[in-house]
Design a protein around this motif. Structure first.
Motif, PDB file in Angstrom:
ATOM      1  N   LYS A 132     -10.311 -53.686  -8.794  1.00 18.08           N
ATOM      2  CA  LYS A 132     -10.011 -53.803 -10.213  1.00 18.08           C
ATOM      3  C   LYS A 132     -10.331 -55.211 -10.680  1.00 18.08           C
ATOM      4  O   LYS A 132     -10.059 -56.185  -9.958  1.00 18.08           O
ATOM      5  CB  LYS A 132      -8.526 -53.496 -10.452  1.00 18.08           C
ATOM      6  N   PHE A 170     -13.651 -51.962 -12.957  1.00 23.20           N
ATOM      7  CA  PHE A 170     -13.018 -51.318 -11.801  1.00 23.20           C
ATOM      8  C   PHE A 170     -14.029 -50.478 -11.049  1.00 23.20           C
ATOM      9  O   PHE A 170     -15.114 -50.192 -11.534  1.00 23.20           O
ATOM     10  CB  PHE A 170     -11.804 -50.438 -12.195  1.00 23.20           C
ATOM     11  N   GLN A 214      -8.954 -45.596  -7.168  1.00 19.92           N
ATOM     12  CA  GLN A 214      -9.408 -46.902  -7.614  1.00 19.92           C
ATOM     13  C   GLN A 214      -9.356 -47.862  -6.428  1.00 19.92           C
ATOM     14  O   GLN A 214      -8.290 -48.084  -5.838  1.00 19.92           O
ATOM     15  CB  GLN A 214      -8.522 -47.427  -8.752  1.00 19.92           C
TER      16      GLN A 214
END
Lengths: 113, 114
Positions: B57, B47, B54
Motif C-alpha cells: 500500500k 496499492f 492487498q
C-alpha cells in the motif's frame, strides 16, 4: 522525500547521436531498476531493466548502466531516432515490495531529425 | 495476447461523488498494481493486489480503496472526490513468479473532478 530523482527535465539530441538519460536514487534497499517510456495519454511502456547484481544490461539500441556505489543509473540509446521522442521514467523497487515501483519525475527526450 | 485494459478511459465527476475504475490484467498475470499520475506529484504507487489480497500500500488516504476478483480483474474506488484527485490512474499487471518485477501498464483512466 524523492527516493528516485531524474534531475534533467528535458534533453534534446540529434538523430543518430547517443542519448544519455540519468537517474539517481537514495534508498539502498532498492534492488531492481527499470526504465519506461511514455507518450501523452498512454500508459508507460517497459524498455529495459537491471538487477542490482549486475552493472550493465543491453537490449538492442538500449543499454542501462548501474553504479551501486554512486546510487546512479543511466540509460543509453544509440543511435537515437525521432520515434524515441517521449518522456522516460526510471523506477526502482525493493526486495519484499517487488511490485511497488517508485518512479522518478521523468525526462522529456526530443530527438531532432 | 491482449494487454492491460482499463475502463473507462475518461471520466468526469463532481466533488463529493465517488468513482470506480476497472482494470483487466494480461491473461495469466495475478498481480495488479495501481498508480496515480499528476503533474505535481508524478507517478505514485497506490496499492497492489495479488490473489485477491492487498499486498502493498502507498501513502494515500483511506478514501482510495481497491479490490481484486478471483479472475485477477481489479477495481479501485475513490470516495468523496476532491479536486486534487484529478489525475491519470494507471493499472499495471505482472507475472507472479517472474522474479524480474516487470510491470505492464494499461493506457489509464483520466479522471477529472469538477
Amino acid at each position: 522525500d524523492q527516493q528516485v530523482k531524474q534531475n534533467s527535465p528535458s534533453l534534446s539530441v540529434q538523430e543518430g547521436r547517443i542519448s544519455i538519460l540519468n537517474c539517481d536514487y537514495t534508498n539502498s534497499m532498492f534492488d531492481y531498476f527499470l526504465w519506461y517510456k511514455k507518450y501523452p495519454a498512454e500508459g508507460p511502456t517497459f524498455l529495459i531493466s537491471i538487477s542490482s547484481i549486475k552493472d550493465k544490461n543491453e537490449d538492442g539500441r538500449f543499454t542501462v548502466f548501474l553504479n551501486k556505489s554512486a546510487k546512479h543509473l543511466s540509460l543509453h540509446i544509440v543511435p537515437s531516432q525521432p520515434g524515441d521522442s517521449a518522456v522516460y521514467f526510471c523506477a526502482a523497487s525493493a526486495r519484499g515490495a517487488t511490485n511497488k515501483l517508485i518512479f522518478g519525475t521523468g525526462t522529456l527526450l526530443a530527438v531532432q531529425p | 495476447k491482449a494487454g492491460v485494459t482499463q475502463t473507462p478511459r475518461y471520466l468526469i465527476k463532481t466533488r463529493g461523488q465517488q468513482v470506480t475504475l476497472s482494470c483487466s490484467p494480461i491473461s495469466g498475470h495475478r498481480s495488479v498494481s495501481w498508480y496515480q499520475q499528476t503533474p505535481g506529484q508524478g507517478l505514485q504507487f497506490l496499492f497492489e493486489y495479488f490473489s485477491e489480497t492487498q499486498r502493498n500500500k502507498g501513502n494515500f488516504p483511506g478514501r482510495f480503496s481497491g479490490r481484486q476478483f478471483s479472475n485477477s480483474r481489479s477495481e479501485m474506488n475513490v470516495s468523496t472526490l476532491e479536486l486534487g484527485d484529478s489525475a491519470l490512474y494507471l493499472c499495471a499487471s505482472s507475472l507472479p513468479t517472474s522474479g524480474s518485477n516487470i510491470q505492464y501498464f494499461g493506457a489509464g483512466t483520466r479522471l477529472s473532478v469538477l
